[in-house]
Scaffold this active site. Structure first.
Site, PDB file in Angstrom:
ATOM      1  N   CYS A 278      -2.226 -37.341  -5.974  1.00  0.00           N
ATOM      2  CA  CYS A 278      -1.756 -38.408  -5.075  1.00  0.00           C
ATOM      3  C   CYS A 278      -2.922 -39.109  -4.371  1.00  0.00           C
ATOM      4  CB  CYS A 278      -0.758 -37.848  -4.054  1.00  0.00           C
ATOM      5  SG  CYS A 278      -1.532 -36.886  -2.730  1.00  0.00           S
TER       6      CYS A 278
ATOM      7  N   HIS B 217      -5.520 -14.154   5.799  1.00  0.00           N
ATOM      8  CA  HIS B 217      -6.028 -15.514   6.000  1.00  0.00           C
ATOM      9  C   HIS B 217      -6.050 -16.314   4.698  1.00  0.00           C
ATOM     10  CE1 HIS B 217      -8.269 -14.326   9.984  1.00  0.00           C
ATOM     11  NE2 HIS B 217      -6.995 -14.599  10.179  1.00  0.00           N
TER      12      HIS B 217
HETATM   13  P1  OAD Z   1     -17.034 -11.611  12.105  1.00  0.00           P
HETATM   14  O1  OAD Z   1     -18.165 -12.371  11.527  1.00  0.00           O
HETATM   15  O2  OAD Z   1     -16.485 -12.083  13.389  1.00  0.00           O
HETATM   16  O3  OAD Z   1     -17.437 -10.081  12.309  1.00  0.00           O
HETATM   17  C1  OAD Z   1     -18.059  -9.338  11.302  1.00  0.00           C
HETATM   18  C2  OAD Z   1     -18.213  -7.912  11.767  1.00  0.00           C
HETATM   19  O4  OAD Z   1     -18.774  -7.163  10.703  1.00  0.00           O
HETATM   20  C3  OAD Z   1     -19.120  -7.713  12.985  1.00  0.00           C
HETATM   21  O5  OAD Z   1     -18.481  -6.892  13.943  1.00  0.00           O
HETATM   22  C4  OAD Z   1     -20.358  -7.020  12.403  1.00  0.00           C
HETATM   23  O6  OAD Z   1     -20.935  -6.092  13.340  1.00  0.00           O
HETATM   24  C5  OAD Z   1     -19.763  -6.285  11.215  1.00  0.00           C
HETATM   25  N1  OAD Z   1     -20.718  -5.992  10.119  1.00  0.00           N
HETATM   26  C6  OAD Z   1     -21.841  -6.649   9.779  1.00  0.00           C
HETATM   27  N2  OAD Z   1     -22.416  -6.085   8.706  1.00  0.00           N
HETATM   28  C7  OAD Z   1     -21.638  -5.033   8.354  1.00  0.00           C
HETATM   29  C8  OAD Z   1     -21.683  -4.056   7.315  1.00  0.00           C
HETATM   30  N3  OAD Z   1     -22.664  -4.029   6.397  1.00  0.00           N
HETATM   31  N4  OAD Z   1     -20.702  -3.119   7.275  1.00  0.00           N
HETATM   32  C9  OAD Z   1     -19.699  -3.129   8.201  1.00  0.00           C
HETATM   33  N5  OAD Z   1     -19.597  -4.028   9.185  1.00  0.00           N
HETATM   34  C10 OAD Z   1     -20.541  -4.975   9.264  1.00  0.00           C
HETATM   35  O7  OAD Z   1     -15.916 -11.562  10.951  1.00  0.00           O
HETATM   36  P2  OAD Z   1     -14.355 -11.250  11.076  1.00  0.00           P
HETATM   37  O8  OAD Z   1     -14.074 -10.302  12.166  1.00  0.00           O
HETATM   38  O9  OAD Z   1     -13.880 -10.948   9.719  1.00  0.00           O
HETATM   39  O10 OAD Z   1     -11.168 -16.592   9.932  1.00  0.00           O
HETATM   40  O11 OAD Z   1     -13.809 -12.667  11.486  1.00  0.00           O
HETATM   41  C11 OAD Z   1     -12.440 -12.863  11.588  1.00  0.00           C
HETATM   42  C12 OAD Z   1     -12.097 -14.256  11.186  1.00  0.00           C
HETATM   43  O12 OAD Z   1     -12.892 -15.186  11.914  1.00  0.00           O
HETATM   44  C13 OAD Z   1     -12.381 -14.588   9.741  1.00  0.00           C
HETATM   45  O13 OAD Z   1     -11.369 -14.161   8.854  1.00  0.00           O
HETATM   46  C14 OAD Z   1     -12.497 -16.071   9.759  1.00  0.00           C
HETATM   47  C15 OAD Z   1     -13.327 -16.224  11.018  1.00  0.00           C
HETATM   48  O14 OAD Z   1     -13.208 -17.393  11.682  1.00  0.00           O
HETATM   49  C16 OAD Z   1     -10.848 -17.726   9.343  1.00  0.00           C
HETATM   50  O15 OAD Z   1     -11.606 -18.368   8.677  1.00  0.00           O
HETATM   51  C17 OAD Z   1      -9.426 -18.134   9.619  1.00  0.00           C
END
Ligand code: OAD
Length: 254
Positions: free
Chosen positions: A153, A121
């Site tokens: 710009c 990303h």
């Molecule tokens: P999310 O916020 O959707 O999910 C985070 C995950 O991390 C959840 O499943 C939690 O249960 C888990 N979690 C929380 N604390 C934790 C810990 N200490 N150790 C391990 N896991 C833990 O984030 P992403 O899946 O990364 O995209 O989201 C994907 C994308 O959605 C991001 O890259 C971003 C967002 O919109 C863009 O900005 C394009």
């Protein structure tokens, strides 16, 4: 697939196959002080993604999107890697982990010393002008005073991250798919697996024969469907535990 001790089982898979890849999400950086996107403390609770985080929203009202982006940059700015980031770097230096594919834009894997990081990303280090396509290091143009950074710009710059509605940078997409198709183990750490196409990577790896290991305190839509082994816990505790199991396995085999 997991026996009595999932840590020992994953350590055995890592040592036997020696070609693991990690797919990480916001959860791996939670213990570095950066809240995940979804959930009570998440950025998307405060800033509805459709209003602030799509490319269409940015084009319509970049000043509004910059309210969310300013908070994201401030959260990531002071953060340092935690034991999960450094543990993955250690697994790489031991020859057990081949690459990290990350959805995160915080650069903490690089700060921890991982050499091969695929930024799915993008990242926050660079700003791009979506009118004349000039690039600038963020620290040169972003003042942190709430005012959106501008290009020469005159247009408002956008961080070089993938906003909703934008394609994945094609080199990252190609490299990530190649890693997924050819790895023996995929460690899926701290992602809710709700965002496409990143959430397709575990399926791709599984289809190609990899063991899929999920490290997350919660269950996700991958758990019980794509995931072979789910280790429930905070990323830093689980990665530390895996390193301990790898080292006791090595001692046993010496
Ligand atoms: P999310 O916020 O959707 O999910 C985070 C995950 O991390 C959840 O499943 C939690 O249960 C888990 N979690 C929380 N604390 C934790 C810990 N200490 N150790 C391990 N896991 C833990 O984030 P992403 O899946 O990364 O995209 O989201 C994907 C994308 O959605 C991001 O890259 C971003 C967002 O919109 C863009 O900005 C394009």
């Amino acid at each position: 697939m997991a026996g009595d001790d999932p840590f020992a089982e994953v350590a055995r898979l890592l040592a036997e196959r020696r070609n693991a890849v990690a797919l990480t999400g916001a959860g791996i950086s939670v213990e570095s002080g950066i809240p995940a996107f979804r959930g009570a403390q998440g950025l998307w609770e405060k800033y509805a993604p459709m209003e602030y985080a799509t490319i269409g929203a940015f084009i319509r009202s970049p000043e509004k999107s910059w309210r969310m982006l300013t908070e994201l940059l401030s959260l990531c700015g002071g953060a340092t890697p935690n034991a999960a980031h450094t543990g993955l770097a250690e697994l790489e230096s031991m020859g057990l982990l081949r690459a990290v594919i990350t959805q995160n834009v915080d650069r903490l894997h690089q700060a921890a010393g991982t050499g091969k990081v695929i930024e799915y990303h993008g990242n926050l280090e660079e700003l791009v002008c979506i009118t004349c396509w000039r690039n600038f290091p963020t620290r040169e143009r972003w003042k942190g005073d709430g005012s959106p950074p501008r290009c020469d710009c005159g247009e408002i710059l956008k961080p070089n991250i993938v906003m909703f509605g934008e394609p994945i940078p094609w080199t990252a997409q190609e490299r990530a798919e190649e890693e997924a198709r050819s790895c023996g183990v995929l460690l899926v750490i701290g992602t809710s697996a709700q965002v496409t196409p990143a959430c397709d990577i575990p399926r791709l790896a599984k289809k190609a024969g990899a063991a899929v290991v999920e490290i997350n305190p919660e269950e996700t839509r991958l758990t019980g469907t794509v995931t072979d082994i789910h280790i429930s816990g905070a990323a830093s505790d689980v990665v530390r535990g895996l390193l301990r199991s790898v080292s006791s396995l090595q001692k046993k085999n010496d």
